[in-house]
Design a protein around this motif. Structure first.
Motif, PDB file in Angstrom:
ATOM      1  N   LYS A 167       0.642  -1.281   0.021  1.00  0.00           N
ATOM      2  CA  LYS A 167       0.049  -0.258   0.041  1.00  0.00           C
ATOM      3  C   LYS A 167       0.884   1.357  -0.033  1.00  0.00           C
ATOM      4  CE  LYS A 167      -0.665  -0.031   5.051  1.00  0.00           C
ATOM      5  NZ  LYS A 167      -1.641  -0.157   6.364  1.00  0.00           N
ATOM      6  N   THR A 185      -1.357  -4.271  -9.687  1.00  0.00           N
ATOM      7  CA  THR A 185      -2.403  -4.431  -8.463  1.00  0.00           C
ATOM      8  C   THR A 185      -3.477  -3.669  -8.215  1.00  0.00           C
ATOM      9  OG1 THR A 185      -0.222  -4.860  -7.151  1.00  0.00           O
ATOM     10  CG2 THR A 185      -2.260  -4.324  -5.830  1.00  0.00           C
ATOM     11  N   ILE A 186      -3.223  -2.231  -8.669  1.00  0.00           N
ATOM     12  CA  ILE A 186      -4.478  -1.399  -8.355  1.00  0.00           C
ATOM     13  C   ILE A 186      -5.548  -1.698  -9.180  1.00  0.00           C
ATOM     14  CG2 ILE A 186      -5.163   1.098  -8.854  1.00  0.00           C
ATOM     15  CD1 ILE A 186      -2.250   1.820  -8.209  1.00  0.00           C
ATOM     16  N   ASN A 189      -7.142  -5.464  -8.272  1.00  0.00           N
ATOM     17  CA  ASN A 189      -7.850  -5.576  -7.059  1.00  0.00           C
ATOM     18  C   ASN A 189      -8.597  -4.569  -6.723  1.00  0.00           C
ATOM     19  OD1 ASN A 189      -6.290  -8.174  -6.616  1.00  0.00           O
ATOM     20  ND2 ASN A 189      -4.558  -7.142  -6.008  1.00  0.00           N
ATOM     21  N   TYR A 191      -7.479  -1.300  -5.833  1.00  0.00           N
ATOM     22  CA  TYR A 191      -6.815  -0.705  -4.786  1.00  0.00           C
ATOM     23  C   TYR A 191      -6.777   0.704  -5.217  1.00  0.00           C
ATOM     24  CZ  TYR A 191      -5.897  -5.213  -2.664  1.00  0.00           C
ATOM     25  OH  TYR A 191      -5.994  -6.314  -2.032  1.00  0.00           O
ATOM     26  N   TRP A 192      -7.628   1.349  -5.318  1.00  0.00           N
ATOM     27  CA  TRP A 192      -7.587   2.963  -5.639  1.00  0.00           C
ATOM     28  C   TRP A 192      -7.087   3.825  -4.737  1.00  0.00           C
ATOM     29  CZ3 TRP A 192      -7.821   3.379 -10.723  1.00  0.00           C
ATOM     30  CH2 TRP A 192      -8.458   2.418 -11.446  1.00  0.00           C
ATOM     31  N   HIS A 193      -7.025   3.230  -3.362  1.00  0.00           N
ATOM     32  CA  HIS A 193      -6.480   4.133  -2.338  1.00  0.00           C
ATOM     33  C   HIS A 193      -4.965   4.256  -2.382  1.00  0.00           C
ATOM     34  CE1 HIS A 193      -6.792  -0.227  -1.073  1.00  0.00           C
ATOM     35  NE2 HIS A 193      -5.641  -0.011  -0.084  1.00  0.00           N
ATOM     36  N   TYR A 194      -4.285   3.232  -3.130  1.00  0.00           N
ATOM     37  CA  TYR A 194      -2.962   3.379  -3.382  1.00  0.00           C
ATOM     38  C   TYR A 194      -2.508   4.633  -4.052  1.00  0.00           C
ATOM     39  CZ  TYR A 194      -2.306  -1.850  -2.190  1.00  0.00           C
ATOM     40  OH  TYR A 194      -2.137  -2.933  -1.417  1.00  0.00           O
TER      41      TYR A 194
END
Length: 227
Positions: A167, A185-186, A189, A191-194
């Motif tokens: 992260k 990864t983004i 998964n 993972y837009w918060h990354y």
């Protein structure tokens, strides 16, 4: 910093820009997949996972030069994952002994740094390239990232890190001073918060002054990539 996303779609790229507008975004393509979307991209060699085919890679490079809307920002020379010594030998083979398609010599080429030899020794071996592509495990990347960026700057080379992981991976790549990085990864998964974390950590954008390795700067800015 420019972020590249392997196998991205235009919609994904637009969403990435919304989450991290201070950075630029592009595609990462391999011989296994390259789609003629209009936008910045780099061409990997597809060697990760042991499935490299030299003929297919050369054909993909030729396709990039003749069929894609734009030329790649850079291409990654064929390497041997996890083996620095073999990678150096493979790079020299492709630079000097293997036939390449017309126009390939005009594209920025990136030399791959691997575990297995001291970082300084690998930089001393570099020739015929304009940047370095850094692979390896997350632990290895974190242990050597600062040295790699500093060595790259000293030699006027750009520095790209592949899949910094976790992260905080994008924030680490940005603060270390890499010019660019890539990730899968983004999008895979969600993972837009990354990207949100990266945007929150961004202190300046578009300045021509910060360079990779500058201790007073947390961002590597390449002027022509700032759009």
């Amino acid at each position: 910093m420019r972020l590249y996303y392997t196998g991205a779609s235009p919609d994904n790229l637009r969403k990435a820009r919304e989450h991290a507008p201070s950075h630029s975004h592009g595609y990462g393509w391999t011989p296994q997949k390259m789609t003629p979307h209009d936008g910045p991209y780099f061409l990997d060699n597809g060697a990760y996972g042991g499935h490299f085919d030299g003929d297919v890679w050369v054909s993909t490079l030729e396709e990039a030069l003749t069929e894609m809307p734009t030329e790649p920002d850079f291409v990654v020379l064929p390497d041997v994952p996890g083996d620095a010594k073999a990678t150096i030998e493979t790079h020299r083979e492709w630079l000097y002994d293997r036939p390449m398609c017309l126009g390939a010599g005009e594209i920025m080429r990136y030399w791959v740094l691997q575990p297995g030899l001291p970082i300084a020794d690998q930089f001393e071996a570099i020739e015929g390239c304009q940047g370095v592509f850094v692979g390896g495990s997350k632990r290895w990347l974190r242990a050597h990232g600062d040295q790699i960026v500093a060595e790259a700057r000293e030699r006027d080379l750009r520095a790209h890190v592949g899949n910094p992981g976790g992260k905080d991976g994008l924030v680490w790549a940005y603060k270390t001073g890499f010019d660019s990085c890539d990730t899968t990864t983004i999008f895979q998964n969600g993972y837009w918060h990354y990207l949100d974390r990266l945007e929150q950590a961004t202190e300046e954008t578009g300045s021509p002054d910060p360079k990779p390795g500058d201790p007073e700067s947390e961002q590597a800015t390449v002027t022509e990539w700032s759009a």
